[in-house]
Design a protein around this motif. Structure first.
Motif, short mmCIF file in Angstrom:
data_model
loop_
_atom_site.label_atom_id
_atom_site.label_comp_id
_atom_site.label_asym_id
_atom_site.label_seq_id
_atom_site.Cartn_x
_atom_site.Cartn_y
_atom_site.Cartn_z
N VAL A 1 61.59 86.33 13.05
CA VAL A 1 61.88 85.78 11.74
C VAL A 1 60.68 85.96 10.80
O VAL A 1 60.83 86.15 9.59
CB VAL A 1 62.26 84.29 11.86
CG1 VAL A 1 62.48 83.68 10.47
CG2 VAL A 1 63.51 84.12 12.72
N VAL A 2 59.48 85.92 11.38
CA VAL A 2 58.25 86.00 10.59
C VAL A 2 57.88 87.44 10.26
O VAL A 2 57.31 87.72 9.19
CB VAL A 2 57.09 85.31 11.35
CG1 VAL A 2 55.78 85.39 10.55
CG2 VAL A 2 57.44 83.86 11.66
N GLU A 3 58.19 88.37 11.14
CA GLU A 3 57.76 89.77 10.97
C GLU A 3 58.10 90.37 9.60
O GLU A 3 57.27 91.06 9.01
CB GLU A 3 58.33 90.64 12.09
CG GLU A 3 57.54 90.58 13.38
CD GLU A 3 58.00 91.61 14.39
OE1 GLU A 3 57.21 92.52 14.71
OE2 GLU A 3 59.16 91.50 14.84
N PRO A 4 59.30 90.15 9.05
CA PRO A 4 59.61 90.77 7.74
C PRO A 4 58.72 90.29 6.60
O PRO A 4 58.63 90.95 5.57
CB PRO A 4 61.08 90.36 7.50
CG PRO A 4 61.62 90.07 8.87
CD PRO A 4 60.48 89.47 9.62
N VAL A 5 58.07 89.14 6.77
CA VAL A 5 57.17 88.63 5.72
C VAL A 5 55.75 88.55 6.27
O VAL A 5 54.99 87.62 5.97
CB VAL A 5 57.64 87.25 5.21
CG1 VAL A 5 58.92 87.40 4.40
CG2 VAL A 5 57.84 86.27 6.36
N ALA B 1 45.91 76.95 12.96
CA ALA B 1 46.34 77.70 11.78
C ALA B 1 47.52 78.60 12.11
O ALA B 1 48.46 78.75 11.31
CB ALA B 1 45.18 78.53 11.23
N LEU B 2 47.52 79.20 13.30
CA LEU B 2 48.63 80.08 13.70
C LEU B 2 49.91 79.28 13.85
O LEU B 2 50.98 79.69 13.36
CB LEU B 2 48.28 80.78 15.01
CG LEU B 2 49.39 81.68 15.59
CD1 LEU B 2 49.71 82.82 14.63
CD2 LEU B 2 48.98 82.22 16.95
N LEU B 3 49.83 78.15 14.51
CA LEU B 3 51.03 77.32 14.70
C LEU B 3 51.59 76.85 13.36
O LEU B 3 52.81 76.88 13.13
CB LEU B 3 50.69 76.12 15.59
CG LEU B 3 51.88 75.30 16.10
CD1 LEU B 3 52.79 76.16 16.98
CD2 LEU B 3 51.40 74.08 16.86
N ILE C 1 53.42 79.94 11.75
CA ILE C 1 54.73 80.26 12.34
C ILE C 1 55.74 79.16 12.01
O ILE C 1 56.90 79.44 11.68
CB ILE C 1 54.61 80.44 13.87
CG1 ILE C 1 53.59 81.53 14.22
CG2 ILE C 1 55.96 80.79 14.47
CD1 ILE C 1 53.94 82.90 13.70
N ARG C 2 55.28 77.92 12.04
CA ARG C 2 56.17 76.80 11.71
C ARG C 2 56.69 76.92 10.28
O ARG C 2 57.87 76.68 10.01
CB ARG C 2 55.42 75.48 11.89
CG ARG C 2 56.29 74.24 11.66
CD ARG C 2 55.46 72.97 11.61
NE ARG C 2 54.74 72.73 12.85
CZ ARG C 2 53.42 72.65 12.93
NH1 ARG C 2 52.67 72.80 11.84
NH2 ARG C 2 52.84 72.41 14.08
N ARG C 3 55.82 77.34 9.36
CA ARG C 3 56.22 77.43 7.95
C ARG C 3 57.18 78.59 7.72
O ARG C 3 58.20 78.44 7.03
CB ARG C 3 54.97 77.62 7.09
CG ARG C 3 55.28 77.84 5.61
CD ARG C 3 54.00 78.14 4.85
NE ARG C 3 54.26 78.43 3.44
CZ ARG C 3 54.27 77.55 2.46
NH1 ARG C 3 54.03 76.27 2.74
NH2 ARG C 3 54.49 77.91 1.22
N PHE C 4 56.88 79.76 8.30
CA PHE C 4 57.68 80.95 7.99
C PHE C 4 58.88 81.14 8.90
O PHE C 4 59.72 82.01 8.64
CB PHE C 4 56.78 82.19 8.02
CG PHE C 4 55.85 82.26 6.85
CD1 PHE C 4 56.24 82.88 5.67
CD2 PHE C 4 54.60 81.67 6.90
CE1 PHE C 4 55.39 82.92 4.57
CE2 PHE C 4 53.73 81.72 5.81
CZ PHE C 4 54.13 82.33 4.64
#
Length: 371
Positions: A14-18, A96-98, A101-104
């Motif tokens: 889900v995150v990869e496109p952005v 920061a990574l979590l 991913i949680r946001r995007f």
């Protein structure tokens, strides 16, 4: 806490496109919560953001392959020592990574996915920390190396020979990150173009790229006697001892690791047939052809085939490397090494697979000296 690769992959998709927005958010969050970490990174962050997602993508999609993932993370942990990374920094990065991913991936986020990411990151961070700590007792975080030869082969390609101040072990096909005095904290990767030597020297093939800070410095502003800083050798495109014949496909300065592997095979005493397809847009860009011809004359089992794509009057083989490769017989019984621009590498691998070659027999890398 057990790993759940499926949930990690599904949410990461889900995150990869952005990816660009996510990487910018990640570093913004990291530096806002940990301002002292900003000084560890280069002034311009565009390449750093690309590298972050490239590494993260590889980790996520390798969660089902513990062996290759462990090897990659081990190299990553050792390499990060040159930045001054210590164990405590992994907590800040993980937070920061979590958050990123949680946001995007908010549309599908739930406690189960969060637990899967925490487990995956904890396992990855522990592997990197353990590798770095083990390496600290036997190897430096970086090497100082003197430039002992600088040869301008074309207006934008230099072959540079370095002598590290202390022994630097590496495998043929690996690359090193390089920092110049002109650009502190800016590291760029360049493949080592030779097999290990008794005199401990290494050779780099560097193409100056428009707007490239480090590559331009190395080609245009570096001279004999200068000192460079080198990170630890990394990279997974290293030789296998299968006893089979070998196909090498090298585009531009992607020749560097390929040449190191060929040198290694020759020095090993083995006598496989080696086909080396060496491509460039114009014949004048075949900057290392004389040395390859010399190697060919000394090792009758090596066949060097120059391939030129954009010079209509060229009398040798013309065309793009992936197409030229298919003009020969099947390569199905060969070990294959491919390095060069990303599109060429991917197309070559695709064509080989389409013709029946298992992916495991194709060892590939992309040209590292991009900036």
């Amino acid at each position: 806490m057990s790993l759940n690769p499926r949930l990690v992959k599904e949410s990461f998709a889900v995150v990869e496109p952005v990816a660009d927005k996510a990487a910018a958010y990640f570093y913004g969050r990291l530096f806002a919560e940990n301002p002292h970490l900003r000084g560890m990174f280069p002034p311009a962050m565009n390449v750093q953001r690309d590298r972050l997602f490239s590494a993260l993508t590889r980790i996520v999609w390798s969660l089902d392959s513990p062996g290759s993932l462990s090897s990659f993370l081990g190299q990553l942990g050792r390499d990060h020592r040159k930045y001054g990374v210590i164990a405590e920094h992994y907590t800040a990065v993980g937070n920061a990574l979590l958050a990123t991913i949680r946001r995007f991936a908010a549309e599908i986020w739930n406690p189960e996915i969060e637990a899967a990411w925490v487990a995956a990151y904890t396992a990855a961070a522990n592997l990197m920390i353990d590798s770095a700590e083990s390496d600290a007792g036997v190897s430096p975080a970086w090497w100082l190396a003197e430039v002992i030869d600088h040869e301008l082969r074309t207006p934008d390609i230099a072959v540079i020979t370095l002598r590290p101040g202390r022994h630097m072990p590496f495998l043929p096909g690996q690359y090193v990150n390089v920092q110049t005095a002109r650009w502190p904290r800016v590291w760029r990767a360049f493949s080592i173009a030779n097999a290990p030597r008794e005199d401990n020297t290494i050779r780099l093939h560097v193409r100056a790229v428009r707007g490239g800070w480090v590559s331009t410095t190395l080609v245009e502003h570096t001279k004999i006697g200068d000192t460079l800083m080198l990170g630890p050798p990394v990279g997974m495109m290293t030789p296998v001892e299968s006893g089979r014949d070998i196909l090498c496909v090298a585009g531009g300065t992607g020749l560097a690791p390929i040449k190191a592997i060929v040198e290694h095979v020759i020095a090993s005493g083995r006598r496989p047939n080696i086909h080396l397809l060496y491509g460039a847009r114009h014949s004048r860009e075949l900057y290392d052809l004389p040395d390859l011809i010399r190697m060919e004359s000394n090792f009758p089992w090596l066949r060097v085939v120059p391939v030129v794509s954009d010079q209509p009057g060229y009398e040798g083989m013309r065309g793009r490397l992936p197409e030229a490769m298919e003009r020969f017989r099947s390569w199905a019984d060969h070990d294959v090494y491919v390095c060069g621009p990303t599109t060429m590498v991917n197309e070559t691998a695709h064509r080989l697979q389409r013709n029946g070659m298992p992916l495991a027999d194709i060892r590939r890398d992309v040209t590292h000296s991009e900036l």
